[in-house]
Design an enzyme around this catalytic site. Structure first.
Site, PDB file in Angstrom:
ATOM      1  N   SER A  44       0.862  -1.183   0.000  1.00  8.25           N
ATOM      2  CA  SER A  44       0.000   0.000   0.000  1.00  8.25           C
ATOM      3  C   SER A  44       0.898   1.232   0.000  1.00  8.25           C
ATOM      4  O   SER A  44       2.075   1.140   0.394  1.00  8.25           O
ATOM      5  CB  SER A  44      -0.846  -0.005   1.283  1.00  8.25           C
ATOM      6  OG  SER A  44      -1.505   1.239   1.462  1.00  8.25           O
ATOM      7  N   TYR A 104      -2.301  -1.331  10.419  1.00  8.36           N
ATOM      8  CA  TYR A 104      -2.229  -1.434   8.960  1.00  8.36           C
ATOM      9  C   TYR A 104      -0.906  -0.871   8.444  1.00  8.36           C
ATOM     10  O   TYR A 104      -0.219  -1.499   7.631  1.00  8.36           O
ATOM     11  CB  TYR A 104      -3.417  -0.679   8.353  1.00  8.36           C
ATOM     12  CG  TYR A 104      -3.599  -0.851   6.860  1.00  8.36           C
ATOM     13  CD1 TYR A 104      -4.328  -1.925   6.344  1.00  8.36           C
ATOM     14  CD2 TYR A 104      -3.062   0.070   5.957  1.00  8.36           C
ATOM     15  CE1 TYR A 104      -4.513  -2.075   4.975  1.00  8.36           C
ATOM     16  CE2 TYR A 104      -3.247  -0.076   4.590  1.00  8.36           C
ATOM     17  CZ  TYR A 104      -3.976  -1.150   4.109  1.00  8.36           C
ATOM     18  OH  TYR A 104      -4.153  -1.284   2.752  1.00  8.36           O
TER      19      TYR A 104
HETATM   20  P1  NAD Z   1     -11.394  -6.323  -0.015  1.00  9.80           P
HETATM   21  O1  NAD Z   1     -11.963  -6.187   1.342  1.00  9.80           O
HETATM   22  O2  NAD Z   1     -12.271  -6.067  -1.199  1.00  9.80           O
HETATM   23  O3  NAD Z   1     -10.729  -7.767  -0.193  1.00  9.80           O
HETATM   24  C1  NAD Z   1      -9.986  -8.369   0.828  1.00  9.80           C
HETATM   25  C2  NAD Z   1      -9.878  -9.852   0.558  1.00  9.80           C
HETATM   26  O4  NAD Z   1      -9.159 -10.457   1.648  1.00  9.80           O
HETATM   27  C3  NAD Z   1     -11.246 -10.554   0.495  1.00  9.80           C
HETATM   28  O5  NAD Z   1     -11.213 -11.551  -0.503  1.00  9.80           O
HETATM   29  C4  NAD Z   1     -11.358 -11.169   1.882  1.00  9.80           C
HETATM   30  O6  NAD Z   1     -12.229 -12.306   1.928  1.00  9.80           O
HETATM   31  C5  NAD Z   1      -9.923 -11.573   2.116  1.00  9.80           C
HETATM   32  N1  NAD Z   1      -9.631 -11.854   3.526  1.00  9.80           N
HETATM   33  C6  NAD Z   1      -9.849 -11.077   4.608  1.00  9.80           C
HETATM   34  N2  NAD Z   1      -9.496 -11.729   5.735  1.00  9.80           N
HETATM   35  C7  NAD Z   1      -9.033 -12.939   5.340  1.00  9.80           C
HETATM   36  C8  NAD Z   1      -8.520 -14.083   6.023  1.00  9.80           C
HETATM   37  N3  NAD Z   1      -8.404 -14.110   7.366  1.00  9.80           N
HETATM   38  N4  NAD Z   1      -8.149 -15.151   5.295  1.00  9.80           N
HETATM   39  C9  NAD Z   1      -8.270 -15.160   3.954  1.00  9.80           C
HETATM   40  N5  NAD Z   1      -8.749 -14.111   3.244  1.00  9.80           N
HETATM   41  C10 NAD Z   1      -9.127 -13.025   3.937  1.00  9.80           C
HETATM   42  O7  NAD Z   1     -10.117  -5.363  -0.032  1.00  9.80           O
HETATM   43  P2  NAD Z   1      -9.229  -4.764  -1.212  1.00  9.80           P
HETATM   44  O8  NAD Z   1      -9.373  -3.300  -1.168  1.00  9.80           O
HETATM   45  O9  NAD Z   1      -9.430  -5.492  -2.489  1.00  9.80           O
HETATM   46  O10 NAD Z   1      -7.783  -5.079  -0.608  1.00  9.80           O
HETATM   47  C11 NAD Z   1      -6.912  -6.057  -1.133  1.00  9.80           C
HETATM   48  C12 NAD Z   1      -5.491  -5.725  -0.698  1.00  9.80           C
HETATM   49  O11 NAD Z   1      -5.108  -4.472  -1.252  1.00  9.80           O
HETATM   50  C13 NAD Z   1      -5.314  -5.593   0.826  1.00  9.80           C
HETATM   51  O12 NAD Z   1      -4.089  -6.163   1.222  1.00  9.80           O
HETATM   52  C14 NAD Z   1      -5.288  -4.091   1.021  1.00  9.80           C
HETATM   53  O13 NAD Z   1      -4.592  -3.727   2.183  1.00  9.80           O
HETATM   54  C15 NAD Z   1      -4.597  -3.648  -0.244  1.00  9.80           C
HETATM   55  N6  NAD Z   1      -4.823  -2.236  -0.580  1.00  9.80           N
HETATM   56  C16 NAD Z   1      -6.076  -1.788  -0.819  1.00  9.80           C
HETATM   57  C17 NAD Z   1      -6.246  -0.446  -1.134  1.00  9.80           C
HETATM   58  C18 NAD Z   1      -7.592   0.128  -1.423  1.00  9.80           C
HETATM   59  O14 NAD Z   1      -7.675   1.367  -1.518  1.00  9.80           O
HETATM   60  N7  NAD Z   1      -8.629  -0.659  -1.582  1.00  9.80           N
HETATM   61  C19 NAD Z   1      -5.141   0.409  -1.205  1.00  9.80           C
HETATM   62  C20 NAD Z   1      -3.874  -0.099  -0.951  1.00  9.80           C
HETATM   63  C21 NAD Z   1      -3.731  -1.436  -0.642  1.00  9.80           C
END
Ligand code: NAD
Length: 273
Positions: A155, A168
Site C-alpha cells: 500500500s 495497517y
Molecule cells: P477487499 O476487502 O475487497 O478484499 C480483501 C480480501 O481479503 C477478500 O477476498 C477477503 O475475503 C480476504 N480476507 C480477509 N481476511 C481474510 C482471512 N483471514 N483469510 C483469507 N482471506 C481473507 O479489499 P481490497 O481493497 O481489495 O484489498 C486487497 C489488498 O489491497 C489488501 O491487502 C489491502 O490492504 C490492499 N490495498 C487496498 C487499497 C484500497 O484502496 N482498496 C489500497 C492499498 C492497498
C-alpha cells in the site's frame, strides 16, 4: 538491443500461458480483479478468501470458462497450517505455483490508545505474517523450477503513514521489508519479489473506511472522500483495479525478470510529496 519484435516478445503476456498462480484474498476487490486478469492471460488460478459460497463458485466457474483451471481454497490467512494447505493444493492441482500474489488484507481505523488488541493481532497476521507463510511454502517449488514471481500487495501505507491506522501501516511497512529480503535471497534464481503500493482503490475495504472515517472525523461520507481520503492523492480519483492487474501481469512476464526488491507505487503521486 534486438528490435521491436524482441522487445514485444519479452513484455508479452503470452509467456504466461500455462503458468499457475495463487492469489490470496481473491474473492473480492483487487485480488479478484488480479485473478481474472491472470486467467485472461491463460494462467491457472487458485482463489482464496471469505464470502458467499454461491458467489465464490460463480466467480470460479466464470474464470474457468476463460479456458484455465481454477480452484477455490478457503484457507484462513491467520492460520499457518491452512496457508500451507492452500499452496499444497495448488501445487497438486496445477503442478506448480509459479506466481504468488499476497493480497489478503483487512483494515481497522481507531486512535492508538483505543485500538483493540485483537484487531492489531489480526491485521498483523493477515496483512503481514500470511505472506511469510505463503512465500515459505511456495519457495521450494519455485527454486526447483527456476521461475517465480512473488507480488505482494502492500500500500502507499507501506511507505508513509496516516493517523488511526497503527496496525495497517505497521503491517504494510513490514510487507515492504519482507519483499526486499526475499528478493535478495533468491535474486540469482529467476525469482522476483516486488510490492505493489496502491493509493486508494474503491473496493469494499475502502467503502468500509469511508464510513469509519466519517465517524472518526465527524464528517459526511462525501466530505471524507474529498477532504480526507483523496486529499493526499494528487490525481484526485480512485485507482482502478485493472491498473494494478496490468502491473501484476507485467511483473510476471520475462520483461520483469530484473525488477526485484522494489515497492512500486500506483498511487496517483501520493508518495511523491
Ligand atoms: P477487499 O476487502 O475487497 O478484499 C480483501 C480480501 O481479503 C477478500 O477476498 C477477503 O475475503 C480476504 N480476507 C480477509 N481476511 C481474510 C482471512 N483471514 N483469510 C483469507 N482471506 C481473507 O479489499 P481490497 O481493497 O481489495 O484489498 C486487497 C489488498 O489491497 C489488501 O491487502 C489491502 O490492504 C490492499 N490495498 C487496498 C487499497 C484500497 O484502496 N482498496 C489500497 C492499498 C492497498
Amino acid at each position: 538491443m534486438n528490435g521491436l519484435s524482441e522487445v514485444l516478445t519479452l513484455a508479452s503476456f503470452d509467456a504466461l500461458r500455462g503458468k499457475s498462480a495463487v492469489i490470496t484474498g481473491s474473492t473480492s476487490g483487487i485480488g479478484l480483479g488480479i485473478a481474472q486478469a491472470f486467467a485472461s492471460a491463460g494462467v491457472n488460478v487458485a482463489l482464496n478468501g471469505f464470502g458467499d459460497a454461491e458467489e465464490i463458485e460463480t466467480n470460479r466457474a466464470e474464470i474457468e470458462a476463460a479456458g484455465v483451471k481454477a480452484l477455490y481454497n478457503g484457507a484462513d490467512m491467520t492460520k499457518p497450517d491452512e496457508i500451507k494447505g492452500l499452496i499444497q493444493e495448488a501445487e497438486e492441482t496445477f503442478g506448480a505455483v509459479d506466481i504468488l500474489v499476497n493480497n489478503a488484507g483487512i483494515q481497522h481505523v481507531e486512535p492508538v490508545e483505543d485500538f483493540p488488541d485483537g484487531k492489531w493481532e489480526a491485521i498483523l497476521a493477515i496483512n503481514l505474517s500470511s505472506s511469510f507463510y505463503t512465500i515459505k511454502a511456495a519457495m521450494p517449488g519455485m527454486k526447483q523450477r527456476g521461475y517465480g514471481r512473488i507480488i505482494n500487495i502492500a500500500s502507499a501505507h507501506g511507505l508513509t503513514a496516516s493517523p488511526y491506522k497503527a496496525a495497517y501501516v505497521s503491517a504494510k511497512h513490514g510487507v515492504v521489508g519482507l519483499t526486499k529480503t526475499v528478493a535478495l535471497e533468491v535474486a540469482e534464481e529467476n525469482i522476483t519479489a516486488n510490492a505493489i503500493c496502491p493509493g486508494y482503490v474503491k473496493t469494499p475495504m475502502v467503502e468500509g473506511q469511508i464510513a469509519d472515517q466519517a465517524k472518526a472525523y465527524n464528517m459526511t461520507e462525501e466530505e471524507v472522500v474529498r477532504e480526507v481520503i483523496l486529499e493526499r492523492q494528487p490525481n484526485k480519483r480512485f485507482i482502478d483495479v485493472d491498473e494494478l492487474a496490468a502491473l501484476a501481469l507485467f511483473l510476471a512476464t520475462p520483461a520483469g525478470r530484473s525488477m526485484t526488491g522494489r515497492a512500486i507505487t500506483v498511487d496517483g503521486g501520493w508518495t511523491a510529496r
